[in-house]
Design an enzyme around this catalytic site. Structure first.
Site, PDB file in Angstrom:
ATOM      1  N   HIS A   6      62.770  36.294  43.506  1.00 15.72           N
ATOM      2  CA  HIS A   6      62.811  37.092  42.279  1.00 15.72           C
ATOM      3  C   HIS A   6      63.120  38.552  42.588  1.00 15.72           C
ATOM      4  O   HIS A   6      64.001  39.162  41.972  1.00 15.72           O
ATOM      5  CB  HIS A   6      61.473  36.999  41.543  1.00 15.72           C
ATOM      6  CG  HIS A   6      61.157  35.630  41.044  1.00 15.72           C
ATOM      7  ND1 HIS A   6      59.928  35.307  40.503  1.00 15.72           N
ATOM      8  CD2 HIS A   6      61.890  34.487  41.003  1.00 15.72           C
ATOM      9  CE1 HIS A   6      59.933  34.033  40.141  1.00 15.72           C
ATOM     10  NE2 HIS A   6      61.104  33.513  40.449  1.00 15.72           N
ATOM     11  N   SER A  13      65.924  30.802  39.625  1.00 16.96           N
ATOM     12  CA  SER A  13      65.317  32.059  39.180  1.00 16.96           C
ATOM     13  C   SER A  13      65.800  33.275  39.960  1.00 16.96           C
ATOM     14  O   SER A  13      65.854  34.378  39.409  1.00 16.96           O
ATOM     15  CB  SER A  13      63.792  31.961  39.245  1.00 16.96           C
ATOM     16  OG  SER A  13      63.365  31.579  40.536  1.00 16.96           O
TER      17      SER A  13
END
Length: 276
Positions: free
Chosen positions: A254, A201
């Site tokens: 992230h 991610s």
């Protein structure tokens, strides 16, 4: 490469490509939502655009049909396959995109066979000072996923964004984005949670930031991300930070990945503008 135009009708696109081939200009078609026409030799751009304007005035002109007959491509050059979903996967993804996807799947299978902890001991961010020179660890954390939803979500975005970058900008660009974002997002995440984390991610967020800003500042690059999707990405970060869903998320990775992607897109578009 330079994107010249897009056609909704693939047969029309093929007709123009065939005609330009008879004029000594090589164009290529990339199938996405539409048939995108790309020119490798940018020095011929003005000539191609002039021919395109004439073509659009009367695409049914016999000379264009004759060009298709001459090149043997009157059937639009498309192959209608029995498995269009697999064909779409293959057409959008280059070798780097596929390699990372396969690696993630193999590691996920290994984690289910021998256990998460065993694989993490092999691939996790260095969890002991004695491991700091095992350099692969700074990157291999991206291959580990801890649930089916986790890996499916990440691989879908990786294929969608990474495939576009590789097809439009080349494998080298995708490798650079992946390596830098894996390293920096991993560094930030281990500061937040320690070394026991994993997932693609951080790289996915880097690609989101890169594709969105590159498309905004350099539309000719041929890559873009709808603003609604970048807003979704930001909301997902907020949701993870506030723990709205009660899920363990790599919030540091992230945020770091998104910043890395935005920064790389800004630098690349700045350099592109200087060259022009």
């Amino acid at each position: 490469m330079l994107m010249i135009t897009s056609f909704a009708n693939p047969r029309v696109a093929q007709a123009f490509v065939d005609y330009m081939a008879t004029q000594g200009v090589i164009l290529t078609i990339q199938q996405h939502n539409q048939s995108d026409i790309w020119l490798a030799d940018e020095s011929q751009a003005e000539r191609v655009r002039a021919e395109l304007a004439r073509f659009m005035e009367n695409p049914g002109d016999p000379r264009y049909l004759a060009a298709s007959w001459q090149s043997g491509q009157t059937n639009s050059g498309l192959r209608y396959r029995r498995f269009p979903f697999l064909a779409t996967l293959r057409e959008r993804a280059g070798p780097v995109t596929w390699t990372v996807m396969v690696a993630c799947v193999l590691v996920y299978i290994a984690m289910n066979l021998v256990g998460d902890q065993t694989v993490m001991v092999w691939l996790a961010w260095p969890f002991d000072p004695a491991l700091k020179f095992e350099f692969w660890r700074y990157f291999t954390h991206i291959f580990m996923h801890f649930s089916l939803m986790h890996i499916l979500f990440n691989l879908l975005w990786w294929w969608y964004l990474g495939g576009a970058v590789e097809k439009r900008l080349g494998s080298g660009k995708l490798i650079v984005i992946t390596v830098i974002s894996a390293l920096l997002s991993g560094y930030v995440q281990q500061k937040f949670s320690g070394p026991w984390f994993g997932g693609l991610s951080g790289v996915v967020y880097a690609l989101m930031g890169y594709v969105w800003l590159r498309g905004e500042r350099d539309p000719q690059s041929g890559i873009y991300l709808q603003r609604g999707l970048i807003i979704f990405a930001l909301l997902w970060i907020v949701a993870g930070w506030l723990d709205w869903f009660g899920m363990s998320m790599a919030n540091g990775a992230h945020i770091a990945g998104l910043i890395v992607g935005l920064a790389m897109a800004f630098v690349d578009t700045l350099n592109a503008r200087k060259r022009t």
